[in-house]
Design an enzyme around this catalytic site. Sequence first.
Site, PDB file in Angstrom:
ATOM      1  N   GLU A 265      55.424  -2.892  25.317  1.00 33.76           N
ATOM      2  CA  GLU A 265      55.949  -4.216  25.669  1.00 33.76           C
ATOM      3  C   GLU A 265      56.658  -4.112  27.024  1.00 33.76           C
ATOM      4  O   GLU A 265      57.516  -3.251  27.203  1.00 33.76           O
ATOM      5  CB  GLU A 265      56.922  -4.704  24.596  1.00 33.76           C
ATOM      6  CG  GLU A 265      57.658  -5.997  24.915  1.00 33.76           C
ATOM      7  CD  GLU A 265      56.750  -7.150  25.275  1.00 33.76           C
ATOM      8  OE1 GLU A 265      56.929  -7.720  26.370  1.00 33.76           O
ATOM      9  OE2 GLU A 265      55.846  -7.463  24.473  1.00 33.76           O
TER      10      GLU A 265
ATOM     11  N   GLU B 172      54.345  -1.676  31.783  1.00 33.02           N
ATOM     12  CA  GLU B 172      53.016  -2.260  31.830  1.00 33.02           C
ATOM     13  C   GLU B 172      52.024  -1.359  31.102  1.00 33.02           C
ATOM     14  O   GLU B 172      52.009  -0.145  31.299  1.00 33.02           O
ATOM     15  CB  GLU B 172      52.570  -2.442  33.281  1.00 33.02           C
ATOM     16  CG  GLU B 172      53.395  -3.440  34.080  1.00 33.02           C
ATOM     17  CD  GLU B 172      53.022  -4.878  33.780  1.00 33.02           C
ATOM     18  OE1 GLU B 172      52.070  -5.104  32.996  1.00 33.02           O
ATOM     19  OE2 GLU B 172      53.681  -5.781  34.333  1.00 33.02           O
TER      20      GLU B 172
ATOM     21  N   ASP C  97      49.035 -12.570  27.078  1.00 37.74           N
ATOM     22  CA  ASP C  97      49.124 -13.753  27.933  1.00 37.74           C
ATOM     23  C   ASP C  97      47.721 -14.095  28.429  1.00 37.74           C
ATOM     24  O   ASP C  97      47.067 -13.263  29.061  1.00 37.74           O
ATOM     25  CB  ASP C  97      50.043 -13.454  29.118  1.00 37.74           C
ATOM     26  CG  ASP C  97      50.412 -14.700  29.913  1.00 37.74           C
ATOM     27  OD1 ASP C  97      49.585 -15.635  29.968  1.00 37.74           O
ATOM     28  OD2 ASP C  97      51.515 -14.736  30.479  1.00 37.74           O
TER      29      ASP C  97
ATOM     30  N   LYS D  45      45.160 -20.168  34.279  1.00 45.86           N
ATOM     31  CA  LYS D  45      44.784 -20.654  35.604  1.00 45.86           C
ATOM     32  C   LYS D  45      43.875 -19.637  36.303  1.00 45.86           C
ATOM     33  O   LYS D  45      44.110 -18.430  36.246  1.00 45.86           O
ATOM     34  CB  LYS D  45      46.031 -20.918  36.445  1.00 45.86           C
ATOM     35  CG  LYS D  45      46.883 -22.072  35.923  1.00 45.86           C
ATOM     36  CD  LYS D  45      48.068 -22.344  36.828  1.00 45.86           C
ATOM     37  CE  LYS D  45      48.897 -23.526  36.300  1.00 45.86           C
ATOM     38  NZ  LYS D  45      50.073 -23.805  37.167  1.00 45.86           N
TER      39      LYS D  45
ATOM     40  N   ASP E 250      45.072 -16.790  20.214  1.00 45.82           N
ATOM     41  CA  ASP E 250      44.889 -18.194  19.860  1.00 45.82           C
ATOM     42  C   ASP E 250      44.092 -18.931  20.932  1.00 45.82           C
ATOM     43  O   ASP E 250      43.790 -20.112  20.777  1.00 45.82           O
ATOM     44  CB  ASP E 250      46.255 -18.877  19.714  1.00 45.82           C
ATOM     45  CG  ASP E 250      47.000 -18.900  21.037  1.00 45.82           C
ATOM     46  OD1 ASP E 250      47.350 -17.801  21.520  1.00 45.82           O
ATOM     47  OD2 ASP E 250      47.204 -19.989  21.598  1.00 45.82           O
TER      48      ASP E 250
END
Length: 224
Positions: free
Chosen positions: A79, A106, A129, A133, A165
């Site tokens: 994390e 990372e 994430d 965009k 999701d």
Amino acid sequence: MKPQDLKLPYFWEERSPQIANHVFYVPNYYSRYEEFVMPTWQELFANNGPICCELCSGNGDWVVEQALKDASVNWIAVEKRFDRVRKIWSKMGNYRVNNLLIVCGEAQTFFSHYVSDASFQKIVVNFPDPWPKFRHRKHRLFQDLFVQDMMRTLVVGGQLTLATDDYNYLVNAITVMLKYLSPGLKSPHYINVKDNYGGSWFENLWRSKGQEIFCTEFIKRVGI
């Protein structure tokens, strides 16, 4: 044990990779990663048990639950946000979990510099994430180079699982994984998870908003 009890072991100007309080700190914007001598997994976990790795561990609900289910399996929680690392660390201490190492940094940096070939039985990426965009897609985890790196760190027969999701993210990730790994599910290579996935905070969040949860699995075969 409270999250705020965990303190960063360095000031930003003095940052360097180090392990303290069951957390491996892998700082950003650092150029001397190779100077850190990574302990062996046996030294870190004090056993030779199988190792599984969760990426995007969030607040740690899912990975702590997995670690508690079977103490013979070692887990690594990756994390990048320190506020979330603190929450994982707090849960680990309060539940007396001994088979969990937290990586604060990372995922790409941790894998490329510190994870040797054929280290993991399983890699689970939970609700990364999606960077929806177009101009931000370069930040997505499921890109060719990193999928190849994850494949490298899996044992033969090891499994790479993605839960998300975001349907578009799912489809794009499957497209990349099909280049390097064998699908574990029949076409279209994913399922809609109704329940029993685990106690992920993000899963609960998206379900509360009426979002569907998708899961895909890929396997490293002999010769890959």
